[in-house]
Enzyme design. Structure first.
Site, PDB file in Angstrom:
ATOM      1  N   GLY A   1      -9.150   1.533  -8.841  1.00  0.00           N
ATOM      2  CA  GLY A   1     -10.143   1.552  -8.768  1.00  0.00           C
ATOM      3  C   GLY A   1     -10.450   0.199  -8.178  1.00  0.00           C
ATOM      4  O   GLY A   1      -9.707  -0.719  -7.988  1.00  0.00           O
TER       5      GLY A   1
ATOM      6  N   LYS B   1      -4.652  -8.296 -15.682  1.00  0.00           N
ATOM      7  CA  LYS B   1      -3.848  -8.919 -14.344  1.00  0.00           C
ATOM      8  C   LYS B   1      -3.154 -10.250 -15.110  1.00  0.00           C
ATOM      9  O   LYS B   1      -3.880 -11.180 -16.339  1.00  0.00           O
ATOM     10  CB  LYS B   1      -5.510  -9.327 -14.620  1.00  0.00           C
ATOM     11  CG  LYS B   1      -6.164  -8.221 -13.931  1.00  0.00           C
ATOM     12  CD  LYS B   1      -5.215  -7.380 -12.570  1.00  0.00           C
ATOM     13  CE  LYS B   1      -6.383  -6.700 -11.988  1.00  0.00           C
ATOM     14  NZ  LYS B   1      -5.663  -5.796 -10.914  1.00  0.00           N
TER      15      LYS B   1
ATOM     16  N   ASP C   1       1.070  -0.734  -6.065  1.00  0.00           N
ATOM     17  CA  ASP C   1      -0.635  -0.777  -5.295  1.00  0.00           C
ATOM     18  C   ASP C   1      -0.421  -0.831  -3.576  1.00  0.00           C
ATOM     19  O   ASP C   1      -0.170  -0.429  -2.744  1.00  0.00           O
ATOM     20  CB  ASP C   1      -1.097  -1.413  -6.391  1.00  0.00           C
ATOM     21  CG  ASP C   1      -2.844  -1.349  -6.292  1.00  0.00           C
ATOM     22  OD1 ASP C   1      -3.428  -1.132  -5.314  1.00  0.00           O
ATOM     23  OD2 ASP C   1      -4.141  -2.153  -6.389  1.00  0.00           O
TER      24      ASP C   1
ATOM     25  N   GLU D   1       2.474  -2.897 -12.591  1.00  0.00           N
ATOM     26  CA  GLU D   1       1.819  -3.201 -11.898  1.00  0.00           C
ATOM     27  C   GLU D   1       1.603  -4.487  -9.840  1.00  0.00           C
ATOM     28  O   GLU D   1       1.740  -5.319 -10.731  1.00  0.00           O
ATOM     29  CB  GLU D   1       0.637  -2.825 -11.788  1.00  0.00           C
ATOM     30  CG  GLU D   1      -0.638  -1.887 -10.042  1.00  0.00           C
ATOM     31  CD  GLU D   1      -1.750  -1.591 -10.553  1.00  0.00           C
ATOM     32  OE1 GLU D   1      -1.926  -1.042 -11.844  1.00  0.00           O
ATOM     33  OE2 GLU D   1      -2.766  -1.557  -9.626  1.00  0.00           O
TER      34      GLU D   1
ATOM     35  N   SER E   1      -9.215  -2.202 -16.723  1.00  0.00           N
ATOM     36  CA  SER E   1      -8.693  -3.332 -16.191  1.00  0.00           C
ATOM     37  C   SER E   1      -9.190  -4.343 -16.653  1.00  0.00           C
ATOM     38  O   SER E   1     -10.331  -4.775 -16.533  1.00  0.00           O
ATOM     39  CB  SER E   1      -8.539  -2.692 -14.677  1.00  0.00           C
ATOM     40  OG  SER E   1      -7.502  -4.566 -14.320  1.00  0.00           O
TER      41      SER E   1
ATOM     42  N   ASP F   1      -0.360  -6.134 -14.140  1.00  0.00           N
ATOM     43  CA  ASP F   1      -1.111  -5.674 -12.723  1.00  0.00           C
ATOM     44  C   ASP F   1      -1.068  -7.349 -11.711  1.00  0.00           C
ATOM     45  O   ASP F   1      -1.979  -8.135 -13.022  1.00  0.00           O
ATOM     46  CB  ASP F   1      -2.440  -5.580 -12.037  1.00  0.00           C
ATOM     47  CG  ASP F   1      -2.447  -5.250 -10.706  1.00  0.00           C
ATOM     48  OD1 ASP F   1      -1.429  -5.444 -10.284  1.00  0.00           O
ATOM     49  OD2 ASP F   1      -3.741  -4.486 -10.776  1.00  0.00           O
TER      50      ASP F   1
ATOM     51  N   LYS G   1      -5.015  -2.651 -18.798  1.00  0.00           N
ATOM     52  CA  LYS G   1      -4.436  -2.930 -17.965  1.00  0.00           C
ATOM     53  C   LYS G   1      -4.487  -4.685 -18.104  1.00  0.00           C
ATOM     54  O   LYS G   1      -5.625  -4.794 -17.907  1.00  0.00           O
ATOM     55  CB  LYS G   1      -4.794  -2.812 -16.392  1.00  0.00           C
ATOM     56  CG  LYS G   1      -4.363  -3.764 -15.718  1.00  0.00           C
ATOM     57  CD  LYS G   1      -4.123  -2.538 -14.153  1.00  0.00           C
ATOM     58  CE  LYS G   1      -4.533  -3.310 -13.094  1.00  0.00           C
ATOM     59  NZ  LYS G   1      -4.819  -1.881 -11.761  1.00  0.00           N
TER      60      LYS G   1
ATOM     61  N   LYS H   1      -5.297   5.045  -4.281  1.00  0.00           N
ATOM     62  CA  LYS H   1      -6.559   4.520  -3.781  1.00  0.00           C
ATOM     63  C   LYS H   1      -6.806   4.942  -2.715  1.00  0.00           C
ATOM     64  O   LYS H   1      -6.169   4.364  -1.570  1.00  0.00           O
ATOM     65  CB  LYS H   1      -7.147   2.808  -4.683  1.00  0.00           C
ATOM     66  CG  LYS H   1      -6.843   2.207  -5.284  1.00  0.00           C
ATOM     67  CD  LYS H   1      -6.089   0.789  -4.890  1.00  0.00           C
ATOM     68  CE  LYS H   1      -6.074   0.022  -6.206  1.00  0.00           C
ATOM     69  NZ  LYS H   1      -6.269  -1.915  -6.344  1.00  0.00           N
TER      70      LYS H   1
HETATM   71  C1  NPQ Z   1      -5.897  -3.473  -8.564  1.00  0.00           C
HETATM   72  N1  NPQ Z   1      -8.613  -3.213  -9.093  1.00  0.00           N
HETATM   73  O1  NPQ Z   1      -6.122  -2.547  -8.750  1.00  0.00           O
HETATM   74  C2  NPQ Z   1      -7.353  -3.654  -8.178  1.00  0.00           C
HETATM   75  C3  NPQ Z   1      -7.585  -4.778  -7.639  1.00  0.00           C
HETATM   76  C4  NPQ Z   1      -8.620  -5.954  -7.004  1.00  0.00           C
HETATM   77  C5  NPQ Z   1      -9.430  -2.158 -11.349  1.00  0.00           C
HETATM   78  O2  NPQ Z   1      -7.788  -3.833 -11.290  1.00  0.00           O
HETATM   79  C6  NPQ Z   1     -13.929  -6.452  -5.427  1.00  0.00           C
HETATM   80  C7  NPQ Z   1     -13.205  -5.561  -4.978  1.00  0.00           C
HETATM   81  C8  NPQ Z   1     -12.882  -7.147  -6.462  1.00  0.00           C
HETATM   82  C9  NPQ Z   1     -12.324  -4.838  -5.741  1.00  0.00           C
HETATM   83  C10 NPQ Z   1     -10.718  -7.129  -7.413  1.00  0.00           C
HETATM   84  C11 NPQ Z   1      -8.859  -3.373 -10.629  1.00  0.00           C
HETATM   85  C12 NPQ Z   1     -11.802  -6.657  -6.788  1.00  0.00           C
HETATM   86  C13 NPQ Z   1     -11.187  -5.242  -6.625  1.00  0.00           C
HETATM   87  C14 NPQ Z   1      -9.486  -6.250  -8.088  1.00  0.00           C
HETATM   88  C15 NPQ Z   1     -10.175  -4.443  -6.702  1.00  0.00           C
HETATM   89  O3  NPQ Z   1      -4.954  -4.174  -8.137  1.00  0.00           O
HETATM   90 MG    MG Z   2      -2.956  -3.282  -8.899  1.00  0.00          MG
END
Ligand code: NPQ
Ligand code: MG
Length: 378
Positions: free
Chosen positions: A296, A169, A244, A219, A141, A194, A167, A268
């Protein structure tokens, strides 16, 4: 003994802070360091570790780190301890069910119980949950970057390491143009985006533009609790929507599938309240042939190990955000998780989650601890 129950004497909440290798920016904010509450279940002869993945601020969902600490200390840990020895970790969810919400906190506690209970039996988490493989395929990501050049640089580094899906953002103002540029530079790479709930149905034309870019999925484009508008958007685009934030339980997953709100689900364990519920989401999706993958939350090695265990389930058919430790940290709390050049990572074997925090790493990252003893609630 094979059927020995787990008698928990104490639960320790260990708050840690780890510097990130680079800031992680999403549509809802930017993280400079990773904070987490590691939960240690002390079962006398054995101990178990779980990770509460609540971020510092309630931007991803309503949960946040300080709130999780209080819900664990005031309600969840006492509710767990007051029930006596546990014959099976499935009892954790039952004991905590009267507490509404607080899924991320519940998930961390349940994970720690799983680890301790399985160590008592010398059994591995992934095998216990029904895992069918010892290596899993990994994606990565990529946070919102200051420029397209910086983003392409970062991505090419990940591709060289072997990651099998990238992925991106996105947020309003940094979407079609950025994704088009990446797609042009990397025509054959499996790409997804995402939005972390940053758009509304009024933005459908933007998603119709993304629909032309051959993305593996989009996403969580819309509101974090929505299912109905996602179904309307999915009807307008061919690219699969992956949910998600909107999927907080197997019940939500079933509703989303029935409504046509998504064609893919990101699982998750924190978001759905634990490993038991995560497996239920997996099973519901597999029943309806909906592909799932494991997301994650910037986990340390403790949470990452549990995610990898889940990623071995039979219905997990897409690369996860189960990236290597060095994607996020210079030094993890556990021995580092390493990506093989083929883009796969090993599911930890051995008892429980298969890894433990390294004592001296844990010590240098700990910012506070609190112990809840069983006798304090008797
Ligand atoms: C998601 N994670 O899928 C999340 C969002 C996310 C790996 O893209 C601190 C703790 C900051 C958890 C930022 C990925 C964060 C977090 C983004 C989770 O949407
Ligand atoms: Mg997400």
């Amino acid at each position: 003994m094979m059927d020995e129950p787990l008698a928990i004497e104490a639960v320790e909440l260990v708050e840690v802070a780890l510097p990130l290798v680079r800031p992680f920016r999403t549509s809802f904010g930017e993280e400079q360091e990773k904070r987490a509450i590691l939960i240690r279940v002390d079962g006398g002869d054995v101990q178990g570790w779980g990770e509460c993945v609540a971020p510092e601020e309630p931007r991803y969902s309503e949960e946040w780190l300080d709130g999780s600490r209080l819900s664990l200390r005031n309600f969840l840990v006492p509710a767990l301890l007051s029930g006596g020895p546990l014959s099976n970790p499935t009892q954790v969810g039952v004991r905590l069910a009267w507490v509404r919400g607080h899924r991320i906190a519940k998930a961390g506690l349940e994970a720690a119980v799983f680890d301790a209970w399985l160590r008592l039996r010398g059994k591995n988490l992934s095998e216990h949950l029904g895992g069918v493989r010892t290596r899993v395929v990994c994606g990565v990501s990529v946070g919102i970057a200051p420029s397209i050049e910086a983003m392409l640089d970062e991505i090419s580094g990940y591709l060289q390491k072997g990651y099998r899906r990238v992925k991106l953002k996105i947020e309003p103002g940094r979407d079609v143009r950025v994704v088009e540029a990446v797609r042009q530079a990397l025509p054959d790479v499996p790409l997804s985006v995402d939005a972390n709930a940053a758009y509304s149905l009024a933005d459908a034309p933007m998603f119709e533009a993304l629909d032309e870019l051959g993305l593996v999925m989009i996403e969580q484009p819309l509101h974090h609790e929505d299912l109905v508008d996602h179904a309307r958007l999915q009807a307008r685009i061919r690219t699969p929507i992956c949910l998600d934030e909107s999927i907080r339980s197997a019940r939500d997953a079933t509703a989303a599938i029935e409504l046509g709100s998504c064609k893919i689900i990101n699982i998750k364990p924190g978001r759905v309240g634990g490993l038991v519920e995560a497996v239920r989401v997996h099973d519901a999706a597999l029943r309806d042939k909906i592909p799932v993958w494991i997301g994650g939350m910037l986990e340390t090695g403790v949470g990452r190990a549990a995610n990898l265990a889940l990623a071995a389930l039979p219905g997990v058919s897409m690369p996860g955000d189960t990236s290597a430790s060095d994607r996020y940290f210079h030094q993890d709390l556990t021995p580092p998780f390493v990506l093989a050049p083929d883009g796969t990572m090993a599911v930890p074997g051995g008892p429980g989650i298969g890894v433990e925090p390294l004592a001296e790493r844990l010590q240098s990252c700990t910012v506070r601890t609190e112990t809840i003893l069983r006798r304090t609630v008797m």
